[in-house]
Design a protein around this motif. Structure first.
Motif, PDB file in Angstrom:
ATOM      1  N   GLN A   1       0.827  -1.208   0.000  1.00  0.00           N
ATOM      2  CA  GLN A   1       0.000   0.000   0.000  1.00  0.00           C
ATOM      3  C   GLN A   1       0.860   1.257   0.000  1.00  0.00           C
ATOM      4  O   GLN A   1       1.851   1.342   0.705  1.00  0.00           O
ATOM      5  N   ALA A   2       0.439   2.217  -0.792  1.00  0.00           N
ATOM      6  CA  ALA A   2       1.116   3.520  -0.776  1.00  0.00           C
ATOM      7  C   ALA A   2       0.044   4.602  -0.747  1.00  0.00           C
ATOM      8  O   ALA A   2      -0.991   4.475  -1.393  1.00  0.00           O
ATOM      9  N   LYS A   3       0.265   5.695   0.031  1.00  0.00           N
ATOM     10  CA  LYS A   3      -0.822   6.685   0.150  1.00  0.00           C
ATOM     11  C   LYS A   3      -0.635   7.920  -0.722  1.00  0.00           C
ATOM     12  O   LYS A   3      -1.431   8.837  -0.695  1.00  0.00           O
ATOM     13  N   ASN A   4       0.419   7.915  -1.520  1.00  0.00           N
ATOM     14  CA  ASN A   4       0.544   8.956  -2.558  1.00  0.00           C
ATOM     15  C   ASN A   4       1.492   8.494  -3.656  1.00  0.00           C
ATOM     16  O   ASN A   4       2.085   7.420  -3.558  1.00  0.00           O
ATOM     17  N   GLY A   5       1.636   9.327  -4.670  1.00  0.00           N
ATOM     18  CA  GLY A   5       2.420   8.949  -5.852  1.00  0.00           C
ATOM     19  C   GLY A   5       3.889   8.726  -5.506  1.00  0.00           C
ATOM     20  O   GLY A   5       4.547   7.826  -6.058  1.00  0.00           O
TER      21      GLY A   5
ATOM     22  N   GLU B   1       5.217   7.788  -2.630  1.00  0.00           N
ATOM     23  CA  GLU B   1       5.367   6.517  -1.922  1.00  0.00           C
ATOM     24  C   GLU B   1       5.213   5.353  -2.893  1.00  0.00           C
ATOM     25  O   GLU B   1       5.956   4.374  -2.847  1.00  0.00           O
ATOM     26  N   GLY B   2       4.213   5.511  -3.740  1.00  0.00           N
ATOM     27  CA  GLY B   2       3.935   4.460  -4.743  1.00  0.00           C
ATOM     28  C   GLY B   2       5.144   4.210  -5.628  1.00  0.00           C
ATOM     29  O   GLY B   2       5.532   3.056  -5.897  1.00  0.00           O
ATOM     30  N   PHE B   3       5.750   5.327  -6.130  1.00  0.00           N
ATOM     31  CA  PHE B   3       6.911   5.168  -6.996  1.00  0.00           C
ATOM     32  C   PHE B   3       8.038   4.445  -6.254  1.00  0.00           C
ATOM     33  O   PHE B   3       8.631   3.484  -6.773  1.00  0.00           O
ATOM     34  N   ASN B   4       8.291   4.910  -5.035  1.00  0.00           N
ATOM     35  CA  ASN B   4       9.365   4.295  -4.249  1.00  0.00           C
ATOM     36  C   ASN B   4       9.113   2.810  -4.009  1.00  0.00           C
ATOM     37  O   ASN B   4      10.011   1.984  -4.114  1.00  0.00           O
ATOM     38  N   MET B   5       7.841   2.537  -3.686  1.00  0.00           N
ATOM     39  CA  MET B   5       7.499   1.151  -3.383  1.00  0.00           C
ATOM     40  C   MET B   5       7.607   0.266  -4.634  1.00  0.00           C
ATOM     41  O   MET B   5       8.076  -0.864  -4.574  1.00  0.00           O
ATOM     42  N   ALA B   6       7.149   0.832  -5.726  1.00  0.00           N
ATOM     43  CA  ALA B   6       7.240   0.082  -6.985  1.00  0.00           C
ATOM     44  C   ALA B   6       8.701  -0.214  -7.316  1.00  0.00           C
ATOM     45  O   ALA B   6       9.055  -1.303  -7.777  1.00  0.00           O
ATOM     46  N   LEU B   7       9.509   0.816  -7.091  1.00  0.00           N
ATOM     47  CA  LEU B   7      10.940   0.680  -7.352  1.00  0.00           C
ATOM     48  C   LEU B   7      11.563  -0.404  -6.465  1.00  0.00           C
ATOM     49  O   LEU B   7      12.372  -1.216  -6.898  1.00  0.00           O
ATOM     50  N   LYS B   8      11.133  -0.408  -5.246  1.00  0.00           N
ATOM     51  CA  LYS B   8      11.726  -1.299  -4.242  1.00  0.00           C
ATOM     52  C   LYS B   8      11.127  -2.714  -4.307  1.00  0.00           C
ATOM     53  O   LYS B   8      11.846  -3.696  -4.344  1.00  0.00           O
ATOM     54  N   GLU B   9       9.800  -2.826  -4.367  1.00  0.00           N
ATOM     55  CA  GLU B   9       9.134  -4.120  -4.228  1.00  0.00           C
ATOM     56  C   GLU B   9       8.885  -4.807  -5.571  1.00  0.00           C
ATOM     57  O   GLU B   9       8.616  -6.003  -5.618  1.00  0.00           O
ATOM     58  N   LYS B  10       8.899  -4.058  -6.618  1.00  0.00           N
ATOM     59  CA  LYS B  10       8.642  -4.601  -7.967  1.00  0.00           C
ATOM     60  C   LYS B  10       7.353  -5.427  -8.002  1.00  0.00           C
ATOM     61  O   LYS B  10       7.367  -6.658  -8.168  1.00  0.00           O
ATOM     62  N   PRO B  11       6.188  -4.814  -7.798  1.00  0.00           N
ATOM     63  CA  PRO B  11       4.906  -5.547  -7.773  1.00  0.00           C
ATOM     64  C   PRO B  11       4.564  -6.111  -9.150  1.00  0.00           C
ATOM     65  O   PRO B  11       5.043  -5.603 -10.155  1.00  0.00           O
TER      66      PRO B  11
END
Lengths: 124, 769
Positions: free
Chosen positions: A31-35, A37-47
């Motif tokens: 879960q990410a609550k803004n863009g 965070e989302g970008f960082n998470m996508a970068l890190k977790e590779k969903p």
């Protein structure tokens, strides 16, 4: 193996509802609550798939998509936009960025969203 | 002078003069005759009376002489003287009495002796006789005397005769006589009129008889007039010259008589007694007939003149009346009334004149009528022309006014309009440039006028496709109005770029050739920012509303998945929440659509689509709803076209709304028909149901925002009242149309017509949901 799904949504209620639903379906929900965070998470977790809102604080959904697409690893990640905005510029922008589906939240039932996600993943 | 006066006055005057002349002549002539006649008569009267008196004296003397010669008396008297005795006296008395009695006038008598002693006396006049005897005895002859006797008080005639017998003087007989006979002679004034008078005067000029006009007895009045004088002179002449000529014709004289009256007088001398008889008559009486004649002649002359005047006046009137009538006729005709007819009913010259005058009037009238007719026609023509002229003048004035007004309005409009306006001529040179244009472009009017528009009106290259022709050129080429797309910016004089909207319209001449172009433009920087703000607000609002709605929707959904954990009632409540949230979502979507339509932010993007497949998609989507109400739906395609240029999203919205309405407003087990047809211009899509229908009185309100028919609201069927409003809006904007027919209780048919050439494209940002 559980599939990773990234849900980027500033509205906590909606985010939690989606998270609950996908968790129930057996997804590993990020879960990410803004863009940003989302970008960082996508970068890190590779969903395996990203479900994102558009109007969000800090980073706009479209900007986040552009950023993700600018990464080599982010080019092929299926992204589904789930927004309440129907403005042509957003939809066209999103589609230009390789977004598979642009869903209007209120028009779609949550089951439909799940079906859509699964459909996208199976197409991959 | 009028004819009437001439006719009546001149002859009258002539007659008057004639009458006067005649009158004077008659008067003079007749007067003379009468006067002469009277004179003659007077002389005759005087003469005859004088002779009468003469003979009277003679006869009286004769009577006394007869007695004096009676032998018996003489013998008796002689005898008596010789021997006085009574017998002789009585014989003498008888004889004298005999005589006296036989002669009327004799009253008495006496015989006196030579010594004047009364011998015999008959009747009682002895004293009177004695008194006059002296005078008688002095003459010694037969005498007749007229003497007043003091005893008798009245004058009497005394006649004496000497008595001789054989030349012996015996005495004298004296008889006394009354004056009656003499008076009778003198008083006979027959033929001397009322004033005529004859009087006898003695040698002392005393009247011997009573006068007619003066009281008093004989010998009382002395008459001394020219006539008496003349008579005396006359008598003297006669006596002295012993001339017997009686030539005194001229002895009639006009004198003033004893009564101081003017009389015609004449005289006659009585020789025996030297008496004068004077006859006179008053001049006035003599002339009375002349005066009378004068009055008769003058009066009759006057009456004649008057009568003649009246006659001449009447005849003048008879002559002038028709002339007057004719004159009046001419005056009336002169005044312009040609219908006047004089019409004199007479055959004389005037009548003929009037007839020919009437004929003249008639022909004059005829010719005047002809002229009038012509004049009328001409006048009518002139009036019509005048009217038309007036009309066209008025029209010209009006047009002038209008054009002035229009040009002023236009000027005022151009000066004050919020839009920039520039007009170019056929050379594309700017001829009009208003103040708003000045402020938008930042170039003054004086700089702009006369320049080619492309130097002034420059659209930034970023906002248009490269090398594309300008809208002014395009307007000149196509002859049609061209609008900006809503994305253009203008380059100001200082180099700044500002967003504008503009429209270019051709100016065409009567041959439909483009002779110029009007460009109206406005600064839309504010409008665009407001637009953005609005759309952002709507987006935000919809986002804000939809986010909680999505949350409700999804969580309700998840609750339904674990419905076995819910009680029956809770499940019921949950269904209500679900239903409510669905309605809310629909309402929000509809409101968003309406706001987008009304704001004009929606776009229409026609592309080749398959209408049949869109219909199929919608029909499939509604299967669930139809199944619940056990509705039958039949689709029948009669259309030929395979592809149509339609905005898929909008087409879907239209069909969705119509089919869902049919489902909603048709009771269970009803039938819905979806039929397509095609003609030259349109593809028609008809969706019919046998449902509740629309009440007639509400059909006109059907496409009004938020309107819902009473019958379906009473049935509790939900709806926003926006669906048909949105459909109509989309169709109106895209060149389509919608028609319906409906009967309450029997159902409704809605026919949507899409143009075969496709929907009109529309630029916008938003799509509808």
């Amino acid at each position: 193996m559980s599939k990773k799904i990234l849900i980027v949504e500033d509205e906590e209620d909606l985010r939690d509802t989606l998270a609950d639903r996908f968790t129930k379906e057996g997804y590993e929900v990020l879960q990410a609550k803004n863009g940003e965070e989302g970008f960082n998470m996508a970068l890190k977790e590779k969903p395996a798939i990203i479900l994102t809102d558009i109007l969000m604080p800090k980073k706009h959904g479209i900007d986040m998509i552009k950023d993700i697409r600018s990464l080599e690893s982010g080019k092929s990640i299926p992204i589904i936009v789930l927004s309440n905005l129907t403005d042509a510029e957003y939809t066209s922008d999103a589609i230009e960025e390789g977004v598979f589906s642009y869903l209007v939240k209120s028009d779609w039932s949550i089951n439909d969203v799940v079906e859509m996600v699964e459909k996208r993943l199976s197409e991959k | 002078m009028k004819i009437k006066s001439k006719i009546s006055v001149y002859p009258t005057l002539t007659l008057l003069v004639l009458a006067i002349f005649v009158a004077v002549f008659v008067f003079l002539f007749t007067g003379r005759i009468i006067k002469e006649d009277k004179r003659e008569y007077l002389l005759t009267v005087a003469d005859s009376r004088a002779k009468h008196v003469d003979s009277f004296i003679e006869s009286t003397k004769e009577k006394s002489r007869i007695i004096s010669q009676k032998s018996k008396v003489l013998e008796s008297l002689k005898h008596y003287y010789e021997e006085p005795n009574d017998q002789d006296i009585s014989i003498i008395s008888e004889r004298i009495d005999e005589v006296i009695t036989s002669i009327d006038d004799f009253m008495g008598g006496a015989i006196l002796d030579q010594d004047r002693n009364i011998i015999v006396s008959v009747s009682d006049y002895s004293q009177s006789i004695l008194a006059v005897s002296k005078e008688i005895y002095e003459s010694g002859e037969q005498e007749i005397l007229l003497i007043r006797d003091d005893n008798l008080g009245l004058p009497h005639l005394y006649v004496s005769s000497p008595l001789f017998l054989n030349e012996e003087y015996l005495g004298t007989i004296i008889l006394i006589s009354s004056l009656e006979s003499l008076n009778d002679i003198v008083e006979n004034t027959k033929n001397l009129g009322n004033s005529g008078e004859i009087y006898l005067i003695n040698n002392d000029n005393y009247s011997l008889t009573p006068l007619r006009h003066i009281s008093g007895s004989a010998l009382d009045i002395k008459i001394e007039t020219e006539s008496s004088d003349l008579c005396r002179t006359h008598s003297r002449i006669l006596l002295n010259e012993n001339n017997n000529s009686n030539d005194f014709a001229e002895s009639v004289i006009e004198i003033s008589n004893y009564a101081e009256k003017t009389v015609l007088s004449t005289h006659s001398h009585i020789n025996q007694k030297n008496w004068c008889l004077i006859a006179e008559v008053q001049r006035d009486e003599v002339f009375a007939p002349i005066n009378q004649l004068w009055w008769i002649v003058g009066g009759s002359g006057f009456i004649m003149v008057i009568v003649f005047m009246i006659f001449s006046f009447i005849s003048a009137r008879l002559i002038t009346k028709p002339l007057e009538k004719l004159k009046r006729g001419t005056e009336i005709i002169e005044a312009g009334d040609l219908s006047h007819i004089v019409s004199l009913d007479s055959d004389d010259e005037i009548g003929q004149l009037s007839k020919s005058f009437d004929r003249m009037t008639k022909s004059l009238k005829k010719s005047q009528q002809n002229i009038q007719k012509k004049v009328n026609i001409q006048t009518q023509k002139l009036l019509v022309q005048k009217k038309e002229l007036k009309k066209s003048l008025k029209k010209v004035e009006e047009e002038k006014d209008i054009s002035l007004l229009v040009s002023r309005k236009l000027e005022a409009t151009l000066e004050n309009i919020g839009e920039g306006v520039l007009v170019v001529n056929s050379d594309k040179v700017i001829t009009i440039f208003n103040p708003t244009a000045e402020s938008i472009i930042g170039i003054s009017k004086s700089d702009a006028l006369g320049k080619n528009y492309s130097e002034i009106f420059m659209i930034s290259e970023e906002s248009i496709k490269k090398n594309s022709e300008t809208i002014v050129d395009k307007t000149f080429r196509t002859g049609k109005s061209i609008e900006s797309t809503g994305k253009e910016n203008i380059v100001q004089k200082n180099g700044n770029i500002e967003p504008i909207d503009y429209i270019a319209a051709p100016v065409k001449n009567s041959d439909n050739n483009v002779t110029g172009c009007v460009v109206v433009f406005r600064d839309v920087s504010k409008a665009r920012s407001v637009d953005r703000t609005k759309s952002e607000f709507v987006s935000l609002a919809s986002h804000q509303l939809r986010t909680p709605l999505s949350s409700i929707k999804w969580n309700v959904e998840m609750l339904f998945e674990s419905s076995n954990e819910l009680s029956k009632n809770n499940l019921k409540y949950l269904k209500r929440i679900s239903k409510g949230s669905e309605r809310m979502i629909q309402l929000v979507n509809a409101l968003l659509n309406v706001s987008r339509l009304e704001l004009g932010t929606f776009f229409i993007d026609p592309k080749d689509v398959n209408l049949k497949s869109i219909i199929k998609g919608v029909v499939d989507e509604t299967e669930g709803m139809r199944t619940i109400k056990k509705l039958r739906l039949v689709v029948k395609h009669n259309m030929k076209a395979k592809k149509l240029k339609l905005d898929e999203n909008l087409t879907r919205i239209i069909i969705q709304n119509l089919i869902s309405n049919a489902i909603k407003y048709t009771p269970e087990k009803g039938k819905i028909m979806v039929i397509t047809n095609q003609d030259k211009r349109y593809v028609h899509l008809t969706i019919s149901d046998n449902g509740y229908g629309i009440p007639v009185q509400q059909q006109s309100m059907l496409f009004t925002k938020f309107h819902r028919a009473d019958n379906v609201r009473e049935l509790g069927i939900e709806g926003t009242g926006l669906g048909l409003y949105i459909i109509k809006f989309i169709l109106d904007a895209s060149g389509g149309k919608i028609l319906f027919k409906s009967e309450e209780g029997k159902g409704s048919d809605f026919t949507v017509s899409f143009p075969i050439r496709g929907m009109k494209k529309r630029i916008g940002k938003k799509t509808l949901i």
